[in-house]
Write a protein that holds these residues in place. Structure first.
Motif, PDB file in Angstrom:
ATOM      1  N   GLU A  42       0.810  -1.203   0.000  1.00  0.00           N
ATOM      2  CA  GLU A  42       0.000   0.000   0.000  1.00  0.00           C
ATOM      3  C   GLU A  42       0.853   1.268   0.000  1.00  0.00           C
ATOM      4  OE1 GLU A  42      -3.655   0.519   0.048  1.00  0.00           O
ATOM      5  OE2 GLU A  42      -3.190  -1.361  -0.962  1.00  0.00           O
ATOM      6  N   SER A  43       2.166   1.110   0.096  1.00  0.00           N
ATOM      7  CA  SER A  43       3.043   2.275   0.040  1.00  0.00           C
ATOM      8  C   SER A  43       3.085   2.829  -1.375  1.00  0.00           C
ATOM      9  CB  SER A  43       4.458   1.894   0.474  1.00  0.00           C
ATOM     10  OG  SER A  43       5.344   2.993   0.321  1.00  0.00           O
ATOM     11  N   ASP A  44       3.199   4.152  -1.483  1.00  0.00           N
ATOM     12  CA  ASP A  44       3.358   4.780  -2.786  1.00  0.00           C
ATOM     13  C   ASP A  44       4.791   5.280  -2.986  1.00  0.00           C
ATOM     14  OD1 ASP A  44       3.401   6.895  -1.030  1.00  0.00           O
ATOM     15  OD2 ASP A  44       1.725   7.983  -1.944  1.00  0.00           O
ATOM     16  N   ARG A  45       5.708   4.849  -2.116  1.00  0.00           N
ATOM     17  CA  ARG A  45       7.109   5.225  -2.223  1.00  0.00           C
ATOM     18  C   ARG A  45       7.887   4.162  -2.989  1.00  0.00           C
ATOM     19  NH1 ARG A  45       3.848   8.650   0.667  1.00  0.00           N
ATOM     20  NH2 ARG A  45       5.067  10.166   1.854  1.00  0.00           N
ATOM     21  N   TYR A 178     -10.176   8.652   2.656  1.00  0.00           N
ATOM     22  CA  TYR A 178      -8.934   9.113   2.043  1.00  0.00           C
ATOM     23  C   TYR A 178      -8.911  10.630   1.899  1.00  0.00           C
ATOM     24  CZ  TYR A 178      -6.888   4.670   0.491  1.00  0.00           C
ATOM     25  OH  TYR A 178      -6.282   3.445   0.442  1.00  0.00           O
ATOM     26  N   TYR A 239      -6.910   0.846   7.203  1.00  0.00           N
ATOM     27  CA  TYR A 239      -5.652   0.685   6.473  1.00  0.00           C
ATOM     28  C   TYR A 239      -5.757   0.997   4.991  1.00  0.00           C
ATOM     29  CZ  TYR A 239      -1.762  -2.008   4.422  1.00  0.00           C
ATOM     30  OH  TYR A 239      -0.669  -2.422   3.706  1.00  0.00           O
ATOM     31  N   ASP A 241      -3.159   3.332   1.681  1.00  0.00           N
ATOM     32  CA  ASP A 241      -1.871   3.938   1.353  1.00  0.00           C
ATOM     33  C   ASP A 241      -1.665   5.248   2.132  1.00  0.00           C
ATOM     34  OD1 ASP A 241      -2.925   6.186  -0.091  1.00  0.00           O
ATOM     35  OD2 ASP A 241      -3.217   4.900  -1.842  1.00  0.00           O
ATOM     36  N   PRO A 242      -0.457   5.848   2.043  1.00  0.00           N
ATOM     37  CA  PRO A 242      -0.157   7.041   2.853  1.00  0.00           C
ATOM     38  C   PRO A 242      -0.985   8.267   2.513  1.00  0.00           C
ATOM     39  CG  PRO A 242       1.867   5.998   2.064  1.00  0.00           C
ATOM     40  CD  PRO A 242       0.735   5.348   1.337  1.00  0.00           C
ATOM     41  N   ASP A 243      -1.862   8.167   1.530  1.00  0.00           N
ATOM     42  CA  ASP A 243      -2.730   9.276   1.168  1.00  0.00           C
ATOM     43  C   ASP A 243      -3.759   9.571   2.253  1.00  0.00           C
ATOM     44  OD1 ASP A 243      -3.467  11.264  -0.634  1.00  0.00           O
ATOM     45  OD2 ASP A 243      -5.066  10.047  -1.495  1.00  0.00           O
ATOM     46  N   SER A 245      -4.981   9.584   6.518  1.00  0.00           N
ATOM     47  CA  SER A 245      -4.513   9.694   7.900  1.00  0.00           C
ATOM     48  C   SER A 245      -5.210   8.595   8.689  1.00  0.00           C
ATOM     49  CB  SER A 245      -4.847  11.074   8.481  1.00  0.00           C
ATOM     50  OG  SER A 245      -4.178  12.098   7.768  1.00  0.00           O
ATOM     51  N   LEU A 246      -4.470   7.561   9.044  1.00  0.00           N
ATOM     52  CA  LEU A 246      -5.081   6.367   9.620  1.00  0.00           C
ATOM     53  C   LEU A 246      -5.855   6.670  10.898  1.00  0.00           C
ATOM     54  CD1 LEU A 246      -5.442   3.331   9.290  1.00  0.00           C
ATOM     55  CD2 LEU A 246      -3.307   2.993  10.566  1.00  0.00           C
TER      56      LEU A 246
END
Length: 384
Positions: A42-45, A178, A239, A241-243, A245-246
């Motif tokens: 789920e990371s976008d890095r 999101y 949960y 991706d980092p887009d 704020s959990l």
């Protein structure tokens, strides 16, 4: 000592044609090794050069369960797995994995990067399963903006477009988690507020900024338009991706909105929920229109998804829990989501039956409820 047989339970788990109530299409084109690995997180890095996504719970589960379907041994090395994938080609890999998943009906959300994945007809052809559509509320609004809708006309045009877009759909979905989070003003915005917010957003679009809709007023308007449409509403929860704020995706933050929606008799489906599966179970217990699944978390927790599945069964009535994969892209995710769910249900319910805490008959009923029957009822699918 546990002595009760679970033979019939195991057979029921393997044979049930699952209804995947929230899923996306499989990839259409070939991908290189880096691209594949980027789709397994789920990371976008960018993935650091010193690591591989195959060294994760998800990666190990793919090598354990998917490798044999491609003609490899269990736990085949990642290099061998990818090489075999390339030899077979995307179409063959996708066909093998989708048809092996035992999913009888996919409810496909089509609003995310649709140009890269198979649509409804492609998924139906490759999987040999029935497919239905779930429409993303935000995508409908963004399509209007791309056409140059005016601020004053936005609300009426959106309602009309949503009606057309969902004519054959079984549900709608919002990604307000999101774009905003769940700690939003729960009250329906006025037409004047919507027109003003639409004006600001559309001016940004005209100036060349992204179509992405993130205005709090407009997101609330879209959500309430979904309520008015009367179809089941799916909400991404927890949960992702980092887009997002959990900490703002805890479903307990939705309680004020949930209470306002209750008189409308519209079912709300909380998707994925990890790590808030216990909060979702509480909401499903106390509110008659709230349902949930733990779909996305199952793939990413791999062998530990047994614990996640067990926790999802703690508090909520079993008629309020659904099965999903939330797979997007690599067909390994579609297959694995179903496989790990079956393994988890076998281990969890099997232990309870063997210990005499549950009857095998009741365990089979719960498998059928969660894996299929609840979705048939909630989405008004009949017996399909």
């Amino acid at each position: 000592m546990s002595t009760n047989s679970i033979d019939n339970l195991q057979a029921a788990i393997e044979e049930i044609p699952l209804v995947d109530h929230h899923v996306h299409g499989a990839l259409k084109d070939e991908v290189d090794r880096t691209s594949l690995e980027e789709l397994l997180t789920e990371s976008d890095r960018p993935i650091p050069p010193w690591m591989t996504q195959f060294d994760s719970q998800l990666g190990f589960a793919i090598r354990r369960w998917c490798a044999p379907l491609l003609g490899l041994s269990r736990h085949a090395e990642a290099d061998a797995f990818f090489q075999r994938r390339m030899e077979l080609g995307t179409t063959e890999v996708t066909s093998r994995l989708l048809t092996s998943a035992g999913i009888g009906h996919f409810l496909i959300e089509t609003g995310y990067r649709g140009d890269q994945i198979h649509g409804l007809s492609g998924m139906e052809s490759l999987s040999k399963a029935k497919v239905s559509e779930v429409v993303r509320l935000e995508s409908v609004a963004e399509s209007l903006a791309a056409e140059g809708v005016s601020a004053d006309d936005f609300a009426d045009r959106y309602i009309a477009r949503l009606s057309v877009a969902t004519e054959n759909a079984v549900g709608v979905k919002s990604i307000i988690a999101y774009r905003l989070g769940f700690d939003f003003d729960p009250v329906r915005p006025s037409r004047e507020e919507v027109a003003k917010a639409a004006g600001s957003w559309l001016r940004m679009v005209t100036a060349g900024y992204s179509l992405r809709i993130s205005d709090p007023v407009l997101l609330r308007f879209l959500l309430w338009s979904g309520v008015d449409r009367g179809l089941p509403i799916q909400l991404h929860t927890g949960y992702g991706d980092p887009d997002l704020s959990l900490d703002r995706c805890d479903p307990l933050l939705l309680v004020p909105w949930i209470k306002l929606v209750e008189p409308y008799m519209v079912n709300v489906l909380l998707l994925h929920c990890y790590p808030y599966q216990r909060q979702a179970g509480y909401l499903a217990q106390v509110f008659p229109h709230i349902y949930f699944d733990v779909g996305l978390g199952i793939n990413y927790t791999g062998v530990e998804s047994v614990a996640l599945i067990k926790e999802s069964l703690e508090l909520a009535p079993f008629s309020k829990i659904l099965f999903s994969t939330d797979a997007w892209g690599p067909p390994e995710l579609h297959y694995l989501g179903a496989r790990l769910w079956r393994e988890g249900m076998r281990k969890v319910l099997g232990t309870w039956v063997r210990d005499g805490d549950w009857s095998e008959h009741d365990a089979i009923r719960v498998v059928r409820m969660v894996g299929r029957e609840n979705a048939l009822r909630v989405y008004n699918l009949g017996g399909v």
